[in-house]
Design a protein around this motif. Structure first.
Motif, PDB file in Angstrom:
ATOM      1  N   ASP A   1      69.316 -31.323  49.917  1.00  0.00           N
ATOM      2  CA  ASP A   1      68.173 -30.252  49.930  1.00  0.00           C
ATOM      3  C   ASP A   1      67.114 -30.696  48.987  1.00  0.00           C
ATOM      4  N   GLU A   2      67.188 -31.886  48.268  1.00  0.00           N
ATOM      5  CA  GLU A   2      66.027 -32.460  47.185  1.00  0.00           C
ATOM      6  C   GLU A   2      64.688 -32.837  48.110  1.00  0.00           C
ATOM      7  N   THR A   3      63.944 -32.370  48.569  1.00  0.00           N
ATOM      8  CA  THR A   3      62.829 -32.737  49.123  1.00  0.00           C
ATOM      9  C   THR A   3      62.068 -33.512  48.509  1.00  0.00           C
ATOM     10  N   ARG A   4      62.082 -33.575  47.071  1.00  0.00           N
ATOM     11  CA  ARG A   4      61.106 -34.403  46.359  1.00  0.00           C
ATOM     12  C   ARG A   4      61.609 -35.883  46.428  1.00  0.00           C
ATOM     13  N   LEU A   5      62.839 -36.332  47.021  1.00  0.00           N
ATOM     14  CA  LEU A   5      63.484 -37.638  47.130  1.00  0.00           C
ATOM     15  C   LEU A   5      62.649 -38.028  48.288  1.00  0.00           C
ATOM     16  N   ILE A   6      62.148 -37.625  49.358  1.00  0.00           N
ATOM     17  CA  ILE A   6      61.773 -37.925  50.437  1.00  0.00           C
ATOM     18  C   ILE A   6      60.144 -37.719  50.783  1.00  0.00           C
ATOM     19  N   ARG A   7      59.571 -37.578  49.543  1.00  0.00           N
ATOM     20  CA  ARG A   7      57.885 -37.338  49.801  1.00  0.00           C
ATOM     21  C   ARG A   7      57.481 -38.856  49.601  1.00  0.00           C
ATOM     22  N   GLY A   8      58.313 -39.698  49.186  1.00  0.00           N
ATOM     23  CA  GLY A   8      57.498 -41.140  49.323  1.00  0.00           C
ATOM     24  C   GLY A   8      57.814 -42.177  50.156  1.00  0.00           C
TER      25      GLY A   8
ATOM     26  N   LEU B   1      43.326 -38.420  46.598  1.00  0.00           N
ATOM     27  CA  LEU B   1      44.588 -39.252  46.764  1.00  0.00           C
ATOM     28  C   LEU B   1      45.759 -38.493  46.180  1.00  0.00           C
ATOM     29  N   VAL B   2      46.917 -38.725  46.385  1.00  0.00           N
ATOM     30  CA  VAL B   2      48.068 -37.807  46.367  1.00  0.00           C
ATOM     31  C   VAL B   2      49.255 -38.784  46.173  1.00  0.00           C
ATOM     32  N   GLY B   3      49.975 -38.845  44.948  1.00  0.00           N
ATOM     33  CA  GLY B   3      51.062 -39.910  44.946  1.00  0.00           C
ATOM     34  C   GLY B   3      52.191 -38.936  44.371  1.00  0.00           C
ATOM     35  N   PRO B   4      53.358 -39.077  45.141  1.00  0.00           N
ATOM     36  CA  PRO B   4      54.614 -38.513  44.686  1.00  0.00           C
ATOM     37  C   PRO B   4      55.567 -39.333  43.954  1.00  0.00           C
ATOM     38  N   ASP B   5      56.325 -38.403  43.055  1.00  0.00           N
ATOM     39  CA  ASP B   5      56.951 -39.107  41.707  1.00  0.00           C
ATOM     40  C   ASP B   5      57.921 -40.261  42.308  1.00  0.00           C
ATOM     41  N   ALA B   6      58.611 -39.790  43.410  1.00  0.00           N
ATOM     42  CA  ALA B   6      59.633 -40.665  44.219  1.00  0.00           C
ATOM     43  C   ALA B   6      58.872 -41.671  44.997  1.00  0.00           C
ATOM     44  N   ARG B   7      59.048 -42.959  44.539  1.00  0.00           N
ATOM     45  CA  ARG B   7      58.242 -43.902  45.281  1.00  0.00           C
ATOM     46  C   ARG B   7      58.926 -44.313  46.307  1.00  0.00           C
ATOM     47  N   VAL B   8      60.417 -44.711  46.228  1.00  0.00           N
ATOM     48  CA  VAL B   8      61.292 -45.202  47.259  1.00  0.00           C
ATOM     49  C   VAL B   8      62.458 -44.308  47.331  1.00  0.00           C
ATOM     50  N   PHE B   9      62.862 -44.068  48.662  1.00  0.00           N
ATOM     51  CA  PHE B   9      64.174 -43.569  48.703  1.00  0.00           C
ATOM     52  C   PHE B   9      65.254 -44.258  50.035  1.00  0.00           C
ATOM     53  N   ALA B  10      65.838 -45.193  49.265  1.00  0.00           N
ATOM     54  CA  ALA B  10      66.785 -45.827  50.212  1.00  0.00           C
ATOM     55  C   ALA B  10      68.328 -45.441  50.254  1.00  0.00           C
TER      56      ALA B  10
ATOM     57  N   LEU C   1      57.694 -33.499  64.555  1.00  0.00           N
ATOM     58  CA  LEU C   1      58.753 -32.979  64.462  1.00  0.00           C
ATOM     59  C   LEU C   1      58.909 -31.314  64.091  1.00  0.00           C
ATOM     60  N   ALA C   2      59.771 -30.597  64.850  1.00  0.00           N
ATOM     61  CA  ALA C   2      59.694 -29.154  64.847  1.00  0.00           C
ATOM     62  C   ALA C   2      60.221 -28.603  63.583  1.00  0.00           C
ATOM     63  N   GLY C   3      60.655 -29.500  62.671  1.00  0.00           N
ATOM     64  CA  GLY C   3      61.090 -29.065  61.340  1.00  0.00           C
ATOM     65  C   GLY C   3      61.471 -30.369  60.277  1.00  0.00           C
ATOM     66  N   LEU C   4      61.659 -30.128  59.162  1.00  0.00           N
ATOM     67  CA  LEU C   4      61.979 -31.016  58.181  1.00  0.00           C
ATOM     68  C   LEU C   4      63.230 -31.578  58.258  1.00  0.00           C
ATOM     69  N   PRO C   5      63.361 -33.088  58.592  1.00  0.00           N
ATOM     70  CA  PRO C   5      64.766 -33.844  58.809  1.00  0.00           C
ATOM     71  C   PRO C   5      65.652 -33.546  57.513  1.00  0.00           C
ATOM     72  N   ARG C   6      66.907 -33.694  57.428  1.00  0.00           N
ATOM     73  CA  ARG C   6      67.668 -33.373  56.098  1.00  0.00           C
ATOM     74  C   ARG C   6      68.600 -35.075  56.122  1.00  0.00           C
ATOM     75  N   PHE C   7      68.052 -35.679  55.014  1.00  0.00           N
ATOM     76  CA  PHE C   7      68.774 -36.919  54.780  1.00  0.00           C
ATOM     77  C   PHE C   7      69.808 -36.566  54.304  1.00  0.00           C
ATOM     78  N   THR C   8      71.325 -37.148  54.724  1.00  0.00           N
ATOM     79  CA  THR C   8      72.354 -36.986  54.120  1.00  0.00           C
ATOM     80  C   THR C   8      72.376 -37.313  52.753  1.00  0.00           C
ATOM     81  N   ALA C   9      71.801 -38.537  52.243  1.00  0.00           N
ATOM     82  CA  ALA C   9      71.833 -38.925  50.966  1.00  0.00           C
ATOM     83  C   ALA C   9      70.873 -38.133  49.917  1.00  0.00           C
ATOM     84  N   ALA C  10      70.054 -37.316  50.506  1.00  0.00           N
ATOM     85  CA  ALA C  10      69.078 -36.542  49.987  1.00  0.00           C
ATOM     86  C   ALA C  10      69.374 -35.091  49.884  1.00  0.00           C
TER      87      ALA C  10
END
Length: 541
Positions: free
Chosen positions: A355-362, A88-97, A344-353
């Protein structure tokens, strides 16, 4: 059903119908107790909603459920699932809204970090978050204790019921005067009212309230949705943010570990084995008849499938009786959930995140506010998919790159649970609406992650109709029955049948339609197995 001319096999102690995760858990516990057990699964693989499938060459997706954070630690420990390959693996960021304004609410596993992040939006919300998290953990702890017990026998309560009541009473007293009064007040509340008591920001309210309506046919203003949120936090370390935990290899890795544990315990597992009927004689379940014509006999038949399907389609209606048959037919299963899987051919970039990919791990929640969720519910209530839909999305390949090991470099997979997609459409059919609905989901995501639509190389759209047709979920309801207060505890699935024992002697229920309800917990299968083992041992005396 009476005797058949088809030859039967040597009797089993228990037959488990359905190889979802609860069926596997129940079978494994029965096998460990020394009972000769066979598990029968209609599909070619076990796991049910806990599955991983290849959507494109080298890219695997969580087919239905995408997280396993509510799995009971006692199940992992008792069945030695880590030894059987569960990681099991649990990211630090549980919800990114993310919000439409380009800002976002982030709920971390760390309560203090969450509160600090909320400060820029609302100092009041930041100051109240820790107290709210403490309250959710306290109240859900009581529900966790409730979840681990079989509901009492209301017809003839015994010593075991009395002892369970004493344990529950001690737990209730442990809540203290304030929380004890609070739980009786808030369980029937609408989740919108519950979160509004603590938070002033609509975005914060929505990010927390979401779990009160997820998988249900209810909106945030529906009564009893606070109980849904608290039940979701019961038995785990979710708190206000909820759990976000992935199984490496996808949810199918959990199913594989459970299968290994069951086989090690001596359980016989047969896939491609469709049960056509549950046989009975003189008010007692005697076994099953397979679609192939084969019959199996057993001292106990355990339904890992939903109770509505078991009672109205598999058991002889004469044995069930007209009253119970009518009640079973009225078990509410109004599915409003669809699933979209993307490569997906690449990692999507959420405007509110940024380049902080750690925010979208959850879990990535597209739910702009309480009113947006209620409007989505209104659409589904009247037979229309909501536009825009409410989405809970994960990119599991960020936390678990093994899902795309065989794909082109840079490939990611996205798992999207879509809320407010009614099983019964007022106009048209799901088979005709499927691709347009998939386009709507991608378009909605693209508004928050511009360019995402252009990254999609493969797509799978599973509608509520598919959940019924392919996974045996009546009405397309992933929880085997609505999580309303009328189908909670003593009333799940029906008053008088809440103790994992169904209409006939020797017929049991182990799936999500039993107490304490749905979700990847294993609690239902664990509880049911305990009751079955006790019953069968008493009958031997």
């Amino acid at each position: 059903m009476g005797s058949s001319t088809v030859a039967t096999t040597t009797p089993y102690d228990a037959i488990v119908v359905g190889g979802g995760h609860n069926g596997l858990v129940s079978a494994a516990y029965l096998g460990k107790a020394g009972l000769r057990t066979v598990l029968l699964e209609r599909r070619e693989t076990v796991g049910g909603a806990a599955g991983t499938s290849e959507l494109a060459p080298g890219a695997r997706v969580p087919t239905l459920a995408h997280t396993v954070g509510r799995l009971r630690p006692s199940v992992v420990r008792d069945l030695d699932l880590k030894r059987h390959g569960l990681s099991l693996v649990g990211p630090d960021a549980r919800v990114f809204a993310p919000g439409p304004d380009g800002d976002a609410v982030v709920l971390w596993g760390d309560v203090a970090k969450t509160a600090e992040g909320l400060r820029a939006r609302s100092a009041a919300d930041a100051g109240r978050y820790a107290d709210f998290d403490r309250l959710v953990r306290s109240l859900s702890g009581f529900l966790g204790e409730l979840a681990g017990q079989a509901p009492p026998d209301i017809a003839s309560p015994g010593l075991g019921d009395a002892l369970a009541g004493l344990r529950l009473g001690r737990t209730f007293r442990g809540l203290g005067r304030h929380d004890g009064r609070t739980i009786t007040r808030v369980l029937p509340m609408a989740i919108a009212d519950f979160v509004a008591e603590s938070f002033e920001s609509d975005a914060v309210q929505a990010a927390i309230a979401w779990r009160g309506i997820q998988y249900t046919a209810m909106g945030p203003w529906s009564a009893g949705t606070t109980a849904v949120l608290l039940a979701d936090s019961a038995g785990n370390d979710g708190g206000a943010a909820g759990q976000t935990v992935y199984a490496r290899g996808g949810p199918g890795a959990l199913a594989a570990a459970l299968e290994l544990a069951a086989r090690e315990a001596g359980v016989e597992i047969r896939t491609g084995a469709e049960v056509a009927a549950i046989t009975s004689r003189d008010g007692r379940a005697t076994g099953v008849a397979l679609a192939s014509g084969e019959e199996l006999t057993a001292r106990a038949v355990v339904a890992g499938i939903d109770p509505k399907r078991a009672l109205t389609r598999l058991v002889d209606p004469v044995a069930v009786g007209p009253s119970l048959l009518w009640r079973a037919g009225n078990i509410r299963t109004p599915g409003t959930v669809a699933k979209v899987n993307l490569v997906l051919a690449g990692l999507p970039r959420f405007t509110a995140a940024g380049d902080e990919t750690r925010l979208i791990r959850g879990r990535i929640l597209i739910a702009p506010g309480i009113d947006a969720m209620e409007r989505a519910h209104d659409a589904a209530k009247f037979g229309r998919p909501s536009d825009p839909p409410i989405l809970e999305t994960t990119i599991p390949s960020l936390a678990d790159p093994s899902l795309v090991d065989g794909a082109a470099p840079g490939t990611h997979v996205m798992s999207v649970i879509v809320q407010a997609a009614p099983f019964a459409l007022r106009e048209g059919t799901w088979d005709d609406a499927r691709e347009g609905f998939g386009d709507l989901v991608v378009r909605t995501l693209d508004a928050y992650a511009p360019g995402l639509a252009g990254l999609v190389t493969a797509r799978q759209v599973l509608t509520p109709l598919d959940l019924e047709r392919d996974y045996g979920l009546t009405g397309g309801h992933p929880m085997h029955g609505e999580h309303g207060l009328d189908q909670f505890y003593l009333w799940r699935p029906l008053l008088g049948h809440a103790r994992y024992r169904l209409a006939l002697e020797g017929l049991y229920l182990a799936g999500a339609g039993a107490h304490p309800g749905g979700g990847i917990t294993g609690q239902n299968g664990q509880n049911a197995a305990r009751e079955i083992v006790g019953d069968l041992r008493r009958r031997r005396r």
